[in-house]
Design an enzyme around this catalytic site. Structure first.
Site, short mmCIF file in Angstrom:
data_model
loop_
_atom_site.label_atom_id
_atom_site.label_comp_id
_atom_site.label_asym_id
_atom_site.label_seq_id
_atom_site.Cartn_x
_atom_site.Cartn_y
_atom_site.Cartn_z
N GLY A 11 0.70 -1.34 0.00
CA GLY A 11 -0.09 -0.14 -0.02
C GLY A 11 0.90 0.96 -0.24
O GLY A 11 2.31 1.12 -0.04
N ARG A 109 -4.68 2.74 18.69
CA ARG A 109 -3.53 3.91 19.69
C ARG A 109 -4.39 4.33 21.19
O ARG A 109 -3.46 5.49 22.04
CB ARG A 109 -3.44 5.29 18.36
CG ARG A 109 -2.94 5.29 17.11
CD ARG A 109 -3.91 6.43 16.38
NE ARG A 109 -3.47 6.50 15.36
CZ ARG A 109 -2.99 6.85 13.73
NH1 ARG A 109 -4.23 7.45 13.91
NH2 ARG A 109 -2.88 6.46 13.18
N CYS A 148 -1.69 11.22 10.55
CA CYS A 148 -0.66 12.09 9.43
C CYS A 148 -0.41 13.65 9.73
O CYS A 148 0.16 14.30 10.37
CB CYS A 148 -0.54 11.81 7.80
SG CYS A 148 -2.26 11.72 7.58
N GLU A 201 -10.98 11.51 11.47
CA GLU A 201 -10.03 12.82 11.38
C GLU A 201 -10.03 13.57 12.55
O GLU A 201 -8.84 13.87 13.00
CB GLU A 201 -9.72 13.36 9.67
CG GLU A 201 -8.10 13.83 9.29
CD GLU A 201 -7.46 12.60 9.43
OE1 GLU A 201 -7.78 12.07 9.26
OE2 GLU A 201 -6.19 13.07 9.04
N LYS A 204 -9.53 12.32 15.51
CA LYS A 204 -8.55 11.98 15.64
C LYS A 204 -7.47 13.34 16.17
O LYS A 204 -6.55 12.93 17.35
CB LYS A 204 -7.90 10.91 14.80
CG LYS A 204 -8.42 9.32 14.87
CD LYS A 204 -7.99 8.85 12.94
CE LYS A 204 -8.90 8.23 12.82
NZ LYS A 204 -8.42 7.70 11.30
N HIS A 241 0.56 17.91 4.17
CA HIS A 241 -0.79 18.18 4.66
C HIS A 241 -0.31 18.80 4.88
O HIS A 241 0.89 20.23 5.70
CB HIS A 241 -1.26 17.58 5.43
CG HIS A 241 -1.45 15.31 5.26
ND1 HIS A 241 -1.94 15.38 4.39
CD2 HIS A 241 -2.17 15.12 6.33
CE1 HIS A 241 -2.73 14.81 4.61
NE2 HIS A 241 -2.49 13.85 5.59
#
Ligand code: NAP
Length: 349
Positions: A11, A109, A148, A201, A204, A241
């Protein structure tokens, strides 16, 4: 050389692992896994290479295995995981029984005894490994890195949080398409467009950042005590990003001091001179139209976050704002996992 494997090696993030590990002085790839559609094939036949440059020669002939702890070569010590979350939830604990797992996936996590680490930010969270092994009776263990966008943001917040009292942070992201994996965002949805929603997102970013900037107290993570609100967007950029960050402190600010604190910030990886550690985790640029993803994402091999447009926010008291760019699959994923593994080798093995 320490033998390592990559779970989910075909991936987007798996390929970054391979690219970075190919040049690594202490880690040698000896196992690659993926889904059953890829297992049994040579890596070069199972994989469409997405990164610039060609696939490293060293992995072309490696036969991809099933992602199954029972078929993995016993010589492997460290496994880098870039598996989809739902699969990671099931298989990472099985690998953790006997291997060191450094994972990018979000599955583990927020589990109490699993360290969530950015090596420059909270290396002391590695103390949870001893508790994890004791709780579970494992010979191996799992260490995770955040998502990320959180990694880039938190690296820039760390020198501020260490030196000032943060009251609140607002962040709005413009995230690259590679962050969703190769098949993640259809081109028809993103070309000439922006998608103002990335599933999960914002939650997170809001929880992981406060977790990372928190403290360990009696084996428990105590979250940092400020408010953070995130708004996340997918944009038509391949890698890197961008984030607009707005910070209010409890006290008045000296913008030059903020700039110096960010520019001079070093963490344990820099002090230990770890192989993947950038010289400066945060680089502050004065150029008025930077940072830009195409120009700044590869700074220090993609391991530094570039901050620009750092300025006082005169609309609010005690406030300032800036824009940052971080490479999402290097600093935001594989690079931080590898840095975590280098820290583990230095501190625990
Ligand atoms: N992309 C980013 O910037 C980024 C950043 C931080 C974290 N992450 C996280 O990293 C993980 C991987 O993301 P990605 O972008 O690399 O995804 P991706 O490009 O879709 O790659 C997924 C990998 O998992 C394998 N896989 C899929 N289903 C499987 C199955 N049932 N059994 C075994 N292997 C299977 C795939 O193998 P096949 O080729 O055989 O299907 C492939 O190697 C995710 O958890 C993601 O949330 C990604």
């Amino acid at each position: 050389m320490i033998k390592v494997g990559v779970l989910g090696a075909t991936g987007m993030v798996g390929q970054r692992f391979i690219e970075l590990l190919d040049k690594h002085p202490n880690f040698e790839i000896s196992a690659l896994t993926a889904s059953s559609k890829s297992a049994g094939k040579k890596y070069e036949d199972a994989t469409t290479w997405y990164l610039e440059g060609s696939m490293p020669e060293s992995v072309k002939d490696v036969v991809v295995s099933e992602t199954d702890p029972n078929v993995l070569d016993g010589d492997v010590e460290i496994l880098f995981s870039s598996l989809p979350t739902e699969l990671a939830k099931v298989v990472e604990p099985k690998f953790g029984e006997n291997f060191i797992v450094a994972s990018n996936a979000s599955a583990m996590r927020m589990v109490d005894d699993v360290p969530l680490i950015i090596p420059e930010v909270n290396p002391e969270f590695l103390d949870l490994v001893e508790i994890q092994q004791k709780n579970r009776g494992w010979d191996g263990f799992i260490v995770t890195n955040p998502n990320c966008s959180t990694i880039a943001l938190t690296l820039t917040l760390k020198p501020i949080h260490d030196n000032y009292n943060i009251n609140r942070v607002y962040v709005s992201t413009m995230q690259a398409v590679s962050g969703a994996g190769y098949n993640g965002v259809p081109s028809m949805a993103i070309v000439d467009n922006l998608v103002p929603f990335i599933d999960g997102e914002e939650e997170k970013m809001e929880s992981e950042t406060l977790h990372l900037l928190g403290t360990i107290d009696g084996g428990q993570v105590k979250y940092a005590d400020f408010n953070l609100s995130a708004s996340c967007n997918r944009v038509a950029v391949l890698d890197g990003h961008t984030e607009s960050v707005f910070i209010e402190l409890d006290e008045d600010i000296d913008i030059l001091d903020v700039k110096n604190k960010m520019s001079n910030f070093k963490g344990l990886p820099q002090r230990l001179d770890l192989f993947s550690a950038p010289k400066n985790p945060v680089i502050v640029t004065e150029e008025k139209n930077r940072p830009q993803p195409r120009m700044d994402r590869n700074t220090e091999g993609g391991m530094s976050v570039t901050v620009g447009r750092l300025r006082r926010d005169n609309s609010f008291n005690n406030s300032f704002k800036y824009t940052l760019v971080g490479h999402n699959t290097i600093r935001g994923a594989a690079g931080t996992s590898i840095l975590n593994a280098e820290l583990i080798v230095k501190k625990l093995l």
